[in-house]
Write a protein that holds these residues in place. Sequence first.
Motif, PDB file in Angstrom:
ATOM      1  N   ILE A  89     -58.777 -23.085 -78.636  1.00 32.18           N
ATOM      2  CA  ILE A  89     -57.625 -22.452 -79.271  1.00 32.18           C
ATOM      3  C   ILE A  89     -56.643 -22.031 -78.186  1.00 32.18           C
ATOM      4  O   ILE A  89     -56.999 -21.289 -77.269  1.00 32.18           O
ATOM      5  N   ARG A  90     -55.422 -22.493 -78.307  1.00 33.86           N
ATOM      6  CA  ARG A  90     -54.384 -22.108 -77.351  1.00 33.86           C
ATOM      7  C   ARG A  90     -53.435 -21.115 -78.011  1.00 33.86           C
ATOM      8  O   ARG A  90     -52.871 -21.380 -79.080  1.00 33.86           O
TER       9      ARG A  90
ATOM     10  N   ARG B 194     -56.125 -20.016 -73.156  1.00 30.05           N
ATOM     11  CA  ARG B 194     -57.030 -20.877 -73.907  1.00 30.05           C
ATOM     12  C   ARG B 194     -58.305 -20.100 -74.218  1.00 30.05           C
ATOM     13  O   ARG B 194     -58.852 -19.403 -73.350  1.00 30.05           O
ATOM     14  N   PHE B 195     -58.756 -20.244 -75.448  1.00 28.14           N
ATOM     15  CA  PHE B 195     -59.952 -19.555 -75.896  1.00 28.14           C
ATOM     16  C   PHE B 195     -60.891 -20.547 -76.574  1.00 28.14           C
ATOM     17  O   PHE B 195     -60.463 -21.584 -77.081  1.00 28.14           O
ATOM     18  N   GLY B 196     -62.153 -20.187 -76.613  1.00 28.26           N
ATOM     19  CA  GLY B 196     -63.100 -20.873 -77.465  1.00 28.26           C
ATOM     20  C   GLY B 196     -63.297 -20.061 -78.737  1.00 28.26           C
ATOM     21  O   GLY B 196     -63.305 -18.830 -78.689  1.00 28.26           O
ATOM     22  N   GLY B 197     -63.442 -20.757 -79.873  1.00 28.75           N
ATOM     23  CA  GLY B 197     -63.622 -20.020 -81.114  1.00 28.75           C
ATOM     24  C   GLY B 197     -63.433 -20.905 -82.318  1.00 28.75           C
ATOM     25  O   GLY B 197     -63.734 -22.109 -82.281  1.00 28.75           O
ATOM     26  N   TRP B 198     -62.892 -20.318 -83.390  1.00 26.13           N
ATOM     27  CA  TRP B 198     -62.751 -21.037 -84.657  1.00 26.13           C
ATOM     28  C   TRP B 198     -61.478 -20.559 -85.359  1.00 26.13           C
ATOM     29  O   TRP B 198     -61.083 -19.393 -85.236  1.00 26.13           O
ATOM     30  N   THR B 199     -60.849 -21.451 -86.108  1.00 28.38           N
ATOM     31  CA  THR B 199     -59.658 -21.093 -86.867  1.00 28.38           C
ATOM     32  C   THR B 199     -59.932 -21.248 -88.360  1.00 28.38           C
ATOM     33  O   THR B 199     -60.765 -22.056 -88.784  1.00 28.38           O
ATOM     34  N   PHE B 200     -59.204 -20.455 -89.137  1.00 28.97           N
ATOM     35  CA  PHE B 200     -59.336 -20.449 -90.590  1.00 28.97           C
ATOM     36  C   PHE B 200     -57.937 -20.385 -91.197  1.00 28.97           C
ATOM     37  O   PHE B 200     -56.965 -20.026 -90.525  1.00 28.97           O
ATOM     38  N   ALA B 201     -57.851 -20.691 -92.485  1.00 32.48           N
ATOM     39  CA  ALA B 201     -56.597 -20.576 -93.230  1.00 32.48           C
ATOM     40  C   ALA B 201     -55.467 -21.317 -92.524  1.00 32.48           C
ATOM     41  O   ALA B 201     -54.396 -20.763 -92.266  1.00 32.48           O
ATOM     42  N   ASP B 202     -55.725 -22.590 -92.211  1.00 38.26           N
ATOM     43  CA  ASP B 202     -54.720 -23.447 -91.566  1.00 38.26           C
ATOM     44  C   ASP B 202     -54.193 -22.839 -90.269  1.00 38.26           C
ATOM     45  O   ASP B 202     -53.005 -22.974 -89.941  1.00 38.26           O
ATOM     46  N   GLY B 203     -55.062 -22.169 -89.540  1.00 39.28           N
ATOM     47  CA  GLY B 203     -54.686 -21.620 -88.240  1.00 39.28           C
ATOM     48  C   GLY B 203     -54.096 -20.233 -88.276  1.00 39.28           C
ATOM     49  O   GLY B 203     -53.792 -19.663 -87.213  1.00 39.28           O
ATOM     50  N   ALA B 204     -53.936 -19.655 -89.470  1.00 37.53           N
ATOM     51  CA  ALA B 204     -53.358 -18.316 -89.552  1.00 37.53           C
ATOM     52  C   ALA B 204     -54.323 -17.240 -89.077  1.00 37.53           C
ATOM     53  O   ALA B 204     -53.914 -16.132 -88.730  1.00 37.53           O
ATOM     54  N   VAL B 205     -55.613 -17.567 -89.075  1.00 37.12           N
ATOM     55  CA  VAL B 205     -56.643 -16.621 -88.641  1.00 37.12           C
ATOM     56  C   VAL B 205     -57.431 -17.281 -87.510  1.00 37.12           C
ATOM     57  O   VAL B 205     -57.977 -18.376 -87.681  1.00 37.12           O
TER      58      VAL B 205
ATOM     59  N   VAL C 297     -63.357 -11.528 -81.340  1.00 42.54           N
ATOM     60  CA  VAL C 297     -62.068 -10.861 -81.531  1.00 42.54           C
ATOM     61  C   VAL C 297     -61.295 -11.672 -82.563  1.00 42.54           C
ATOM     62  O   VAL C 297     -61.417 -12.906 -82.609  1.00 42.54           O
ATOM     63  N   VAL C 298     -60.490 -11.006 -83.381  1.00 44.13           N
ATOM     64  CA  VAL C 298     -59.749 -11.696 -84.440  1.00 44.13           C
ATOM     65  C   VAL C 298     -58.253 -11.538 -84.219  1.00 44.13           C
ATOM     66  O   VAL C 298     -57.760 -10.423 -84.006  1.00 44.13           O
ATOM     67  N   HIS C 299     -57.542 -12.660 -84.267  1.00 48.56           N
ATOM     68  CA  HIS C 299     -56.081 -12.678 -84.148  1.00 48.56           C
ATOM     69  C   HIS C 299     -55.488 -13.168 -85.459  1.00 48.56           C
ATOM     70  O   HIS C 299     -55.822 -14.263 -85.933  1.00 48.56           O
ATOM     71  N   LEU C 300     -54.654 -12.345 -86.067  1.00 51.04           N
ATOM     72  CA  LEU C 300     -53.958 -12.715 -87.301  1.00 51.04           C
ATOM     73  C   LEU C 300     -52.547 -13.147 -86.915  1.00 51.04           C
ATOM     74  O   LEU C 300     -51.700 -12.321 -86.582  1.00 51.04           O
ATOM     75  N   ARG C 301     -52.323 -14.432 -86.953  1.00 49.00           N
ATOM     76  CA  ARG C 301     -51.093 -15.011 -86.394  1.00 49.00           C
ATOM     77  C   ARG C 301     -49.824 -14.485 -87.045  1.00 49.00           C
ATOM     78  O   ARG C 301     -48.877 -14.081 -86.354  1.00 49.00           O
ATOM     79  N   ASP C 302     -49.780 -14.455 -88.369  1.00 41.45           N
ATOM     80  CA  ASP C 302     -48.511 -14.213 -89.050  1.00 41.45           C
ATOM     81  C   ASP C 302     -48.036 -12.773 -88.965  1.00 41.45           C
ATOM     82  O   ASP C 302     -46.840 -12.509 -89.013  1.00 41.45           O
ATOM     83  N   CYS C 303     -48.966 -11.821 -88.829  1.00 39.02           N
ATOM     84  CA  CYS C 303     -48.555 -10.422 -88.695  1.00 39.02           C
ATOM     85  C   CYS C 303     -48.673  -9.926 -87.266  1.00 39.02           C
ATOM     86  O   CYS C 303     -48.345  -8.769 -86.970  1.00 39.02           O
TER      87      CYS C 303
ATOM     88  N   ALA D  16     -54.213  -7.945 -73.149  1.00 38.73           N
ATOM     89  CA  ALA D  16     -52.970  -7.460 -72.529  1.00 38.73           C
ATOM     90  C   ALA D  16     -51.977  -8.604 -72.327  1.00 38.73           C
ATOM     91  O   ALA D  16     -50.771  -8.458 -72.576  1.00 38.73           O
ATOM     92  N   ARG D  17     -52.477  -9.762 -71.920  1.00 30.45           N
ATOM     93  CA  ARG D  17     -51.582 -10.914 -71.712  1.00 30.45           C
ATOM     94  C   ARG D  17     -50.966 -11.382 -73.034  1.00 30.45           C
ATOM     95  O   ARG D  17     -49.765 -11.698 -73.091  1.00 30.45           O
ATOM     96  N   LEU D  18     -51.744 -11.417 -74.101  1.00 28.68           N
ATOM     97  CA  LEU D  18     -51.198 -11.825 -75.397  1.00 28.68           C
ATOM     98  C   LEU D  18     -50.090 -10.879 -75.849  1.00 28.68           C
ATOM     99  O   LEU D  18     -49.068 -11.315 -76.393  1.00 28.68           O
ATOM    100  N   LEU D  19     -50.280  -9.604 -75.604  1.00 26.64           N
ATOM    101  CA  LEU D  19     -49.251  -8.627 -75.971  1.00 26.64           C
ATOM    102  C   LEU D  19     -48.023  -8.774 -75.090  1.00 26.64           C
ATOM    103  O   LEU D  19     -46.884  -8.709 -75.576  1.00 26.64           O
ATOM    104  N   GLU D  20     -48.211  -8.974 -73.811  1.00 29.86           N
ATOM    105  CA  GLU D  20     -47.073  -9.130 -72.895  1.00 29.86           C
ATOM    106  C   GLU D  20     -46.254 -10.367 -73.234  1.00 29.86           C
ATOM    107  O   GLU D  20     -45.025 -10.358 -73.099  1.00 29.86           O
ATOM    108  N   GLU D  21     -46.919 -11.414 -73.698  1.00 29.37           N
ATOM    109  CA  GLU D  21     -46.219 -12.658 -74.015  1.00 29.37           C
ATOM    110  C   GLU D  21     -45.646 -12.662 -75.428  1.00 29.37           C
ATOM    111  O   GLU D  21     -45.012 -13.637 -75.829  1.00 29.37           O
ATOM    112  N   GLY D  22     -45.864 -11.611 -76.190  1.00 24.59           N
ATOM    113  CA  GLY D  22     -45.352 -11.548 -77.548  1.00 24.59           C
ATOM    114  C   GLY D  22     -46.164 -12.349 -78.550  1.00 24.59           C
ATOM    115  O   GLY D  22     -45.734 -12.519 -79.701  1.00 24.59           O
ATOM    116  N   GLU D  23     -47.349 -12.835 -78.139  1.00 20.29           N
ATOM    117  CA  GLU D  23     -48.205 -13.570 -79.065  1.00 20.29           C
ATOM    118  C   GLU D  23     -48.957 -12.628 -79.993  1.00 20.29           C
ATOM    119  O   GLU D  23     -49.515 -13.048 -81.008  1.00 20.29           O
TER     120      GLU D  23
END
Length: 343
Positions: free
Chosen positions: A162-163, A168-179, A193-199, A231-238
Amino acid sequence: MLGDLIGIDDRTVLVAGQELDLAHGRPDVANALVHRTGDTLVLVDTGVTEPFRAALREAADRVGPWSRVLLLTTHGHLDHVGNNDLADGLGVPAEHYVPAPDLGQMRDPVAYWVRAFERVAGLGVLPGPPRETAEEVVSLFRPLRPFGATTRTYEERPPERIRIGSQRFGGWTFADGAVRVLRSQGHCAGHVVVHLRDCGVLHLSDEANGPCGPMADADQLKLQTALGSAARLLEEGEAAVLTDGHTFALRRGAAAVSHLDRMLDQAAALHAAALELTAGPGPVRPDAFAAACAEAATALGVTGANPNPLFTAMMAVNLLHALGLRPESPAPDAPWSRPGPPA
């Protein structure tokens, strides 16, 4: 506090838990996330206790409508899994995933906590023998329903690379990549760790409990790597909003980065203090080290979930391991020393 609904946006809610209070027989309850993406209700952890279960239902109604349920368990600790059967009772198709390395502790939590408590049995912080203490602690978490009809492990799904931004991370995506579920495995063996893309929510769960993990299956390097990646994800606005398992609030943007940097600085300072405390020529007494380590943590302003002498002692034992020391015998109060090179 318990069950308070903290709105993040019109389809995302943090359901607040509560702190552990062993003296009064009160379990800790981890925060949970409730999010809707398309027609899918996403639950991240389910806490424990009937009042928290009711709060989850209320949050699910708030973010609707939905016609499917996806329950994601970040790890197998009791305060995160007690209401996992909720997904089966919502009247819609459901999926539930848990980390495979945590199945053992979910099936037999007493054995897991016996192992944790045996490591500090000689430090004077347990109210009773390890097994008795473990049974008492586990008994606080009711109802305890960690498995449902649809429970599977993440590891049954094909692994994904997952990029997100530059990482780059190892893991799994759900809901067409939104989760996105990202493997971290710092706080305990199976942690994700869980990243919710849209929010833009990044939920660290218990990786953010403090700069040094106390659990017997914690991995300090992975824990601190998870904090740095966040911290990097937050700094990059992801990611825009940082949540976790035991801070009953939201952190956004620069404030979230500052919070993570503070924990990483504390981790380095605590490690340095522990190194100084073990610098003498003789063996280290674990009880004296744990007491000195607690003083150092207080001086450094180290905080975390459930700060109490028991968890501080568990953290101290992990620091001894991280520094390469090992007990000289199986006795609970055995001194620790650095093994020398083979003869």
